[in-house]
Motif scaffolding. Structure first.
Motif, PDB file in Angstrom:
ATOM      1  N   PHE A   1      55.799 -13.886   0.541  1.00  0.00           N
ATOM      2  CA  PHE A   1      54.931 -14.360   0.185  1.00  0.00           C
ATOM      3  C   PHE A   1      55.725 -15.632  -1.140  1.00  0.00           C
ATOM      4  CE2 PHE A   1      51.661 -12.340  -1.126  1.00  0.00           C
ATOM      5  CZ  PHE A   1      51.696 -12.644  -2.664  1.00  0.00           C
ATOM      6  N   GLU A   2      55.867 -16.336  -1.319  1.00  0.00           N
ATOM      7  CA  GLU A   2      55.732 -17.237  -2.109  1.00  0.00           C
ATOM      8  C   GLU A   2      54.132 -17.991  -3.214  1.00  0.00           C
ATOM      9  OE1 GLU A   2      57.521 -21.594  -2.596  1.00  0.00           O
ATOM     10  OE2 GLU A   2      58.695 -20.784  -1.587  1.00  0.00           O
ATOM     11  N   ALA A   3      54.753 -18.656  -4.623  1.00  0.00           N
ATOM     12  CA  ALA A   3      53.066 -18.331  -5.262  1.00  0.00           C
ATOM     13  C   ALA A   3      53.807 -18.931  -5.766  1.00  0.00           C
ATOM     14  CB  ALA A   3      52.108 -17.574  -5.130  1.00  0.00           C
ATOM     15  N   GLN A   4      53.385 -18.434  -7.078  1.00  0.00           N
ATOM     16  CA  GLN A   4      53.427 -19.872  -8.375  1.00  0.00           C
ATOM     17  C   GLN A   4      53.111 -19.177  -9.613  1.00  0.00           C
ATOM     18  OE1 GLN A   4      51.540 -23.585  -9.396  1.00  0.00           O
ATOM     19  NE2 GLN A   4      53.238 -24.681  -7.825  1.00  0.00           N
ATOM     20  N   ILE A   5      54.122 -18.759 -10.511  1.00  0.00           N
ATOM     21  CA  ILE A   5      53.064 -17.478 -11.492  1.00  0.00           C
ATOM     22  C   ILE A   5      52.957 -18.916 -13.243  1.00  0.00           C
ATOM     23  CG2 ILE A   5      54.677 -16.930 -14.272  1.00  0.00           C
ATOM     24  CD1 ILE A   5      57.442 -16.217 -12.355  1.00  0.00           C
ATOM     25  N   VAL A   6      52.102 -17.866 -13.387  1.00  0.00           N
ATOM     26  CA  VAL A   6      50.853 -18.653 -14.126  1.00  0.00           C
ATOM     27  C   VAL A   6      51.205 -18.077 -16.475  1.00  0.00           C
ATOM     28  CG1 VAL A   6      48.636 -18.444 -15.496  1.00  0.00           C
ATOM     29  CG2 VAL A   6      49.125 -18.724 -13.098  1.00  0.00           C
ATOM     30  N   SER A   7      51.313 -16.551 -15.586  1.00  0.00           N
ATOM     31  CA  SER A   7      51.466 -15.572 -17.368  1.00  0.00           C
ATOM     32  C   SER A   7      52.104 -14.304 -17.037  1.00  0.00           C
ATOM     33  CB  SER A   7      51.352 -16.221 -18.030  1.00  0.00           C
ATOM     34  OG  SER A   7      49.610 -14.616 -17.323  1.00  0.00           O
ATOM     35  N   ARG A   8      52.618 -13.780 -18.376  1.00  0.00           N
ATOM     36  CA  ARG A   8      53.067 -12.083 -17.966  1.00  0.00           C
ATOM     37  C   ARG A   8      52.428 -11.575 -18.896  1.00  0.00           C
ATOM     38  NH1 ARG A   8      58.896  -8.893 -19.610  1.00  0.00           N
ATOM     39  NH2 ARG A   8      58.582  -7.422 -18.394  1.00  0.00           N
ATOM     40  N   GLU A   9      52.184 -10.364 -18.604  1.00  0.00           N
ATOM     41  CA  GLU A   9      50.773  -9.492 -19.402  1.00  0.00           C
ATOM     42  C   GLU A   9      51.561  -8.180 -19.915  1.00  0.00           C
ATOM     43  OE1 GLU A   9      46.431  -7.433 -19.155  1.00  0.00           O
ATOM     44  OE2 GLU A   9      46.833  -9.426 -18.086  1.00  0.00           O
ATOM     45  N   LYS A  10      51.728  -8.453 -20.908  1.00  0.00           N
ATOM     46  CA  LYS A  10      52.058  -7.275 -21.428  1.00  0.00           C
ATOM     47  C   LYS A  10      53.981  -7.499 -20.614  1.00  0.00           C
ATOM     48  CE  LYS A  10      48.474  -5.037 -23.291  1.00  0.00           C
ATOM     49  NZ  LYS A  10      47.642  -3.963 -22.720  1.00  0.00           N
ATOM     50  N   ARG A  11      54.247  -5.738 -19.831  1.00  0.00           N
ATOM     51  CA  ARG A  11      55.350  -5.577 -19.119  1.00  0.00           C
ATOM     52  C   ARG A  11      55.387  -5.544 -18.029  1.00  0.00           C
ATOM     53  NH1 ARG A  11      59.390  -1.138 -21.700  1.00  0.00           N
ATOM     54  NH2 ARG A  11      57.317  -0.393 -20.933  1.00  0.00           N
ATOM     55  N   PHE A  12      54.159  -5.528 -17.692  1.00  0.00           N
ATOM     56  CA  PHE A  12      54.345  -5.168 -16.391  1.00  0.00           C
ATOM     57  C   PHE A  12      53.472  -5.458 -14.905  1.00  0.00           C
ATOM     58  CE2 PHE A  12      55.292  -1.430 -18.126  1.00  0.00           C
ATOM     59  CZ  PHE A  12      57.020  -1.133 -18.127  1.00  0.00           C
ATOM     60  N   ILE A  13      52.881  -6.574 -15.805  1.00  0.00           N
ATOM     61  CA  ILE A  13      51.776  -7.330 -15.240  1.00  0.00           C
ATOM     62  C   ILE A  13      52.035  -8.781 -15.083  1.00  0.00           C
ATOM     63  CG2 ILE A  13      49.140  -7.400 -14.796  1.00  0.00           C
ATOM     64  CD1 ILE A  13      48.417  -5.571 -15.899  1.00  0.00           C
ATOM     65  N   ILE A  14      51.746  -9.156 -14.273  1.00  0.00           N
ATOM     66  CA  ILE A  14      51.731 -10.913 -13.481  1.00  0.00           C
ATOM     67  C   ILE A  14      50.898 -11.332 -13.078  1.00  0.00           C
ATOM     68  CG2 ILE A  14      53.133 -12.569 -12.069  1.00  0.00           C
ATOM     69  CD1 ILE A  14      55.172 -11.339 -14.616  1.00  0.00           C
ATOM     70  N   HIS A  15      50.575 -12.598 -13.553  1.00  0.00           N
ATOM     71  CA  HIS A  15      49.328 -13.692 -13.044  1.00  0.00           C
ATOM     72  C   HIS A  15      50.244 -14.867 -12.256  1.00  0.00           C
ATOM     73  CE1 HIS A  15      45.802 -12.035 -15.879  1.00  0.00           C
ATOM     74  NE2 HIS A  15      47.336 -11.777 -16.616  1.00  0.00           N
ATOM     75  N   ALA A  16      49.165 -14.933 -11.204  1.00  0.00           N
ATOM     76  CA  ALA A  16      50.182 -15.898 -10.223  1.00  0.00           C
ATOM     77  C   ALA A  16      48.937 -16.721  -9.291  1.00  0.00           C
ATOM     78  CB  ALA A  16      51.178 -15.412  -9.620  1.00  0.00           C
ATOM     79  N   ARG A  17      49.487 -17.957  -8.943  1.00  0.00           N
ATOM     80  CA  ARG A  17      48.354 -18.208  -8.436  1.00  0.00           C
ATOM     81  C   ARG A  17      49.531 -18.401  -6.709  1.00  0.00           C
ATOM     82  NH1 ARG A  17      48.657 -22.132 -11.881  1.00  0.00           N
ATOM     83  NH2 ARG A  17      46.932 -21.653 -12.731  1.00  0.00           N
ATOM     84  N   ASP A  18      48.115 -18.859  -5.598  1.00  0.00           N
ATOM     85  CA  ASP A  18      48.499 -18.993  -4.318  1.00  0.00           C
ATOM     86  C   ASP A  18      49.048 -20.026  -3.986  1.00  0.00           C
ATOM     87  OD1 ASP A  18      45.782 -19.307  -3.465  1.00  0.00           O
ATOM     88  OD2 ASP A  18      46.193 -17.374  -3.000  1.00  0.00           O
ATOM     89  N   HIS A  19      48.382 -20.725  -2.670  1.00  0.00           N
ATOM     90  CA  HIS A  19      49.197 -22.014  -2.624  1.00  0.00           C
ATOM     91  C   HIS A  19      47.596 -22.790  -2.046  1.00  0.00           C
ATOM     92  CE1 HIS A  19      53.353 -22.446  -1.245  1.00  0.00           C
ATOM     93  NE2 HIS A  19      53.071 -20.935  -0.776  1.00  0.00           N
TER      94      HIS A  19
END
Length: 243
Positions: free
Chosen positions: A12-30
């Motif tokens: 599915f498609e969402a928006q990136i918010v930020s990256r935490e360290k190397r392996f975690i992505i903060h994202a926001r859905d529709h």
């Protein structure tokens, strides 16, 4: 375009918010809800992870996963850039199942492809075997960095990548075949080169490997919302002159 592999189910498609360290992505859905996702890309992903950019996330059905979603691709202007580092392995397996692609790679004499095989101290991404043909050891790399139409790998220093190159060179010098499949998961590269300005030791190892007989296969991948299509083979950029 020659081969197409699909994104995992429930992408599915969402928006990136930020990256935490190397392996975690903060994202926001529709719906504006934030969630955490995993990225298996340990590189810098320089120029890609920016707040507000569209991204594709797959969803795992494994109930034991702490983060069920995985980052697959990021939208940069009018282009999707694939960042899942397991995609080159999936594409390599698809190539090896296709006789015409094995012929294009010069691998007609091989009939058995086995992923994740160990030689010495290293585990390589694949091994090819065939009657009357020397065993062929393979590595697959994901390329996401392009500058001035040159696709570069790596985008961060990689001791593990250099170690694998040195061992592939040793295998090639001993009479085996050895190759590196570089999947450039974006469409704005016109040639391929090691990123000597990021990891000069890796670049030196790649050139030494080529001199020892290691084969390099850089291919463009056309990424969209549905999957990844294998495109054209890129030439190697001219080797820098020694000072």
């Amino acid at each position: 375009m020659k081969l197409v592999i699909s994104h995992p189910p429930d992408t599915f498609e969402a928006q990136i918010v930020s990256r935490e360290k190397r392996f975690i992505i903060h994202a926001r859905d529709h719906d504006g809800r934030t969630f955490l996702a995993h990225t298996n890309n340990s590189g810098s992903m320089v120029g890609l992870v920016r707040e507000g950019r569209k991204a594709l996330f797959s969803t795992s059905s494994n109930p034991n996963r702490k983060l069920p979603c995985t980052l697959e691709a990021i939208r940069v202007d009018d282009m999707w850039v694939g960042v899942n580092t397991s995609t080159p392995n999936r594409m390599l397996a698809a190539v090896m199942r296709c006789p015409s692609m094995r012929e294009e790679f010069g691998l007609c004499g091989y009939h058995t492809f086995t992923p994740e095989k160990r030689s010495g101290a290293s585990r390589f991404d694949g091994r090819l075997e065939g009657y009357g043909s020397p065993t062929c050891w393979l590595e697959a790399k994901n390329v996401t960095l392009v500058e001035e139409e040159v696709a570069y790998f790596p985008d961060a220093a990689t001791e593990r990548g250099r170690k694998h190159l040195l061992e592939l060179a040793t295998l090639a010098a001993a009479g085996y075949r050895a190759g590196i499949f570089c999947l450039v998961q974006r469409t704005d590269g016109r040639c391929f080169a090691p990123a000597d300005f990021i990891d000069p030791l890796f670049a030196a190892a790649l050139y030494a490997g080529i001199d020892a007989g290691v084969e390099v296969w850089p291919y463009v991948a056309h990424v969209d919302e549905h999957g990844i299509a294998l495109g054209e083979r890129l030439p190697l950029a001219p080797r820098p002159c020694c000072p």
